[in-house]
Design an enzyme around this catalytic site. Structure first.
Site, PDB file in Angstrom:
ATOM      1  N   HIS A 166      -0.492 161.805 153.302  1.00 10.15           N
ATOM      2  CA  HIS A 166      -0.794 162.901 152.319  1.00 10.15           C
ATOM      3  C   HIS A 166      -1.676 162.538 151.258  1.00 10.15           C
ATOM      4  O   HIS A 166      -2.049 161.363 150.988  1.00 10.15           O
ATOM      5  CB  HIS A 166       0.483 163.197 151.745  1.00 10.15           C
ATOM      6  CG  HIS A 166       1.157 162.450 150.473  1.00 10.15           C
ATOM      7  ND1 HIS A 166       1.467 160.972 150.783  1.00 10.15           N
ATOM      8  CD2 HIS A 166       1.134 162.403 149.143  1.00 10.15           C
ATOM      9  CE1 HIS A 166       1.952 160.398 149.853  1.00 10.15           C
ATOM     10  NE2 HIS A 166       1.620 161.051 148.704  1.00 10.15           N
TER      11      HIS A 166
ATOM     12  N   HIS B  91       4.751 160.850 160.385  1.00 15.32           N
ATOM     13  CA  HIS B  91       4.988 160.098 159.277  1.00 15.32           C
ATOM     14  C   HIS B  91       4.274 158.743 159.848  1.00 15.32           C
ATOM     15  O   HIS B  91       4.106 158.003 158.648  1.00 15.32           O
ATOM     16  CB  HIS B  91       6.510 159.967 159.001  1.00 15.32           C
ATOM     17  CG  HIS B  91       6.767 158.944 158.114  1.00 15.32           C
ATOM     18  ND1 HIS B  91       7.025 159.418 156.649  1.00 15.32           N
ATOM     19  CD2 HIS B  91       6.921 157.440 158.053  1.00 15.32           C
ATOM     20  CE1 HIS B  91       7.261 158.084 156.177  1.00 15.32           C
ATOM     21  NE2 HIS B  91       7.193 157.188 156.832  1.00 15.32           N
TER      22      HIS B  91
ATOM     23  N   GLN C 157      -3.228 164.709 147.373  1.00 19.42           N
ATOM     24  CA  GLN C 157      -3.069 165.427 146.116  1.00 19.42           C
ATOM     25  C   GLN C 157      -4.155 166.172 145.734  1.00 19.42           C
ATOM     26  O   GLN C 157      -5.270 165.886 146.074  1.00 19.42           O
ATOM     27  CB  GLN C 157      -2.241 164.569 145.000  1.00 19.42           C
ATOM     28  CG  GLN C 157      -0.993 163.671 145.358  1.00 19.42           C
ATOM     29  CD  GLN C 157      -0.534 163.076 143.933  1.00 19.42           C
ATOM     30  OE1 GLN C 157      -0.208 163.896 143.187  1.00 19.42           O
ATOM     31  NE2 GLN C 157      -0.572 161.682 144.264  1.00 19.42           N
TER      32      GLN C 157
ATOM     33  N   CYS D 217       8.250 164.630 155.227  1.00 23.75           N
ATOM     34  CA  CYS D 217       8.594 164.788 156.669  1.00 23.75           C
ATOM     35  C   CYS D 217       9.358 166.270 156.722  1.00 23.75           C
ATOM     36  O   CYS D 217       9.775 166.689 155.686  1.00 23.75           O
ATOM     37  CB  CYS D 217       9.392 163.728 157.265  1.00 23.75           C
ATOM     38  SG  CYS D 217       8.573 162.261 157.490  1.00 23.75           S
TER      39      CYS D 217
ATOM     40  N   ASN E 175      -4.618 158.833 148.036  1.00 26.64           N
ATOM     41  CA  ASN E 175      -4.288 157.348 147.861  1.00 26.64           C
ATOM     42  C   ASN E 175      -3.603 157.096 149.191  1.00 26.64           C
ATOM     43  O   ASN E 175      -2.716 157.358 149.529  1.00 26.64           O
ATOM     44  CB  ASN E 175      -3.245 157.249 146.503  1.00 26.64           C
ATOM     45  CG  ASN E 175      -3.919 157.851 145.391  1.00 26.64           C
ATOM     46  OD1 ASN E 175      -5.131 157.656 144.963  1.00 26.64           O
ATOM     47  ND2 ASN E 175      -2.993 157.997 144.497  1.00 26.64           N
TER      48      ASN E 175
ATOM     49  N   HIS F 183       4.097 158.597 153.905  1.00 23.76           N
ATOM     50  CA  HIS F 183       3.744 159.722 154.702  1.00 23.76           C
ATOM     51  C   HIS F 183       2.185 159.926 154.503  1.00 23.76           C
ATOM     52  O   HIS F 183       1.758 160.249 153.165  1.00 23.76           O
ATOM     53  CB  HIS F 183       4.642 161.061 154.541  1.00 23.76           C
ATOM     54  CG  HIS F 183       4.402 162.070 155.375  1.00 23.76           C
ATOM     55  ND1 HIS F 183       5.236 162.154 156.409  1.00 23.76           N
ATOM     56  CD2 HIS F 183       3.374 162.951 155.793  1.00 23.76           C
ATOM     57  CE1 HIS F 183       5.076 163.052 157.190  1.00 23.76           C
ATOM     58  NE2 HIS F 183       3.880 163.702 156.786  1.00 23.76           N
TER      59      HIS F 183
END
Length: 345
Positions: free
Chosen positions: A169, A116, A171, A73, A156, A167
Site C-alpha cells: 500500500h 497481502h 499513501q 486485506c 513506504n 500489505h
C-alpha cells in the site's frame, strides 16, 4: 476503469477502482467504530518558517498486526477490515489515523492489490497502469478541495523504513501548505530559468543522456541515479516532457512509466537479492503556484547502504541538513545495471 465511492462505518470515504467487468461494490461496513479522532494541528517553526504537524491521535494506530488481522486485506466472514468487500482491485480510503485532517488537509491510504503477500514490483503491468491512473485521479480530486496546497502520493516499504502494515500500500497526503522541499526546488528552478532561459530538469536530463548514472530508458522516461544523491540507493524516474503533475501525463506516458518502473524495481530488489526497503516519492507541482516551473518526477530511495547495514541520519544530516553519502552515484548505477532483476522485466 470503474470508480465507486462508498462510506465506511464512521463516515470516511472509500473509493473502489476496478477493471471493467468487476463485481459491483455494494458491501456495507458493519463495524462499530468510534467517532473520528481529534483533528491534527499545524504549528510553524519561528526559526525556519517551516510547518510541523501535531497528530497525537496517531499514537493509537494499528502497529504490525499478524497477517490474519491485517486491516488492509479484504473483509472475510467474522473478520471485517477497512475494506468491506471480499475482494478488490485498487482501493483508496481516508486514513483512520491521519497526520493531516479536518481543515488541516487530508490523508488517504491506497492499497495496490488485495494480495497481502506480494509487492509493488510483482504487480502485473496492467495493474501498475491502473495504479498510475488512480494516482492521477486522486491528485486531481484532492487538488480541487478547499485549502489543499500540494498533493503527495508515496509508498513506504520495509520494516527498516518503519512500515507498520505489511500489505502492499501507499499513501496520499493533501497538504494545506507547500512543503519545504518543494519550495526549495521551485526557487532553484526559478533562478536557473532566469539565468539560462531553460528549465532546470530539462538540462539535467540532457546532461545525464546515456551517461554512467542512467539505469534504464524508455520512449518517454529516463531512470538515473542523481549526480548528488543523498541516499546510498537513490533513483529518479523523470518524464522527457515537462509536466507539472500526474494528471497531465498522456495515456502513452503513463503506460510507458508502468513498464519502466517495473524494470527499475526488479533491479532494485536484485541489488542485494532481497526486498529493498524504500520510499517512493512523487514530486508534483503545488496546486496554485510554481506550476510552470515544476517538472514531475518520482524519487525512489533506500536507507540500505549494504546488504545488512543501514544509513542513519546522524549529526550532519539531522542537525544541519548537510548530507554525507557513503556510496558514489556512478558506482551504484553500474551495480544496478548489472543486477539480475529479481522479478519483472
Amino acid at each position: 476503469m470503474r470508480h465507486t465511492v462508498r462510506l465506511l462505518a464512521d463516515g470516511r470515504e472509500i473509493h473502489y477502482y476496478d477493471a471493467d467487468g468487476a463485481p459491483e461494490r455494494t458491501a456495507v461496513d458493519t463495524r462499530d467504530l468510534p467517532p473520528r479522532g481529534a483533528a491534527s494541528e499545524i504549528r510553524r517553526d519561528p526559526l525556519t518558517g517551516e510547518c510541523v504537524a501535531l497528530a497525537a491521535h496517531r499514537q493509537s494506530r494499528t502497529y504490525k498486526p499478524p497477517a490474519g488481522l491485517c486491516p488492509l486485506c479484504p473483509s472475510a466472514p467474522g473478520r471485517p477490515t477497512e475494506v468491506p468487500e471480499a475482494d478488490y482491485d485498487v482501493v483508496v480510503f481516508e486514513n483512520r489515523f491521519p497526520s493531516f485532517s479536518g481543515d488541516m488537509g487530508r490523508c488517504e491510504v491506497m492499497c495496490f492489490t488485495a494480495d497481502h503477500t506480494t509487492s509493488f514490483g510483482e504487480l502485473s503491468l496492467e495493474r501498475v497502469g491502473m495504479v498510475v491512473d488512480v494516482w492521477a485521479d486522486r491528485t486531481a480530486a484532492l487538488s480541487a478541495m478547499p485549502g489543499v496546497a500540494q498533493v503527495y502520493p508515496f509508498e513506504n516499504r520495509g520494516d527498516e523504513i518503519g512500515v507498520t502494515l505489511a500489505h502492499p500500500h501507499g499513501q496520499i497526503y493533501a497538504y494545506p501548505f507547500v512543503t519545504p522541499r518543494t519550495e526549495r526546488m521551485l526557487a532553484t528552478a526559478s533562478a536557473y530559468l532566469a539565468e539560462h532561459g531553460r528549465p532546470l530538469m530539462g538540462d539535467v536530463l540532457a546532461a545525464e543522456g546515456a551517461g554512467p548514472r542512467v539505469i534504464a530508458e524508455s520512449a518517454h522516461w529516463t531512470a538515473f541515479v542523481p549526480e548528488a544523491a543523498r541516499w546510498p540507493v537513490e533513483v529518479h524516474l523523470v518524464p522527457h516532457r515537462q509536466v507539472p503533475d500526474l494528471p497531465a501525463l498522456t495515456a502513452a506516458e503513463r503506460a510507458d512509466f508502468a513498464e519502466l518502473y517495473l524494470r527499475v524495481l526488479g533491479r532494485l530488489d536484485g541489488l542485494y537479492d532481497r526486498e529493498l526497503p524504500y520510499i517512493a516519492a512523487w514530486h508534483q507541482a503545488p496546486v496554485a503556484e510554481g506550476r510552470e516551473l515544476a517538472w514531475l518526477h518520482l524519487q525512489v530511495f533506500s536507507i540500505l547502504r549494504t546488504a545488512d547495514k543501514l544509513k542513519y541520519l546522524a549529526g550532519s544530516e539531522s542537525g544541519m541538513a548537510v548530507w554525507i553519502n557513503d556510496v558514489k552515484p556512478e558506482d551504484l548505477a553500474a551495480r544496478l545495471r548489472a543486477a539480475p532483476p529479481r522479478y519483472g522485466f
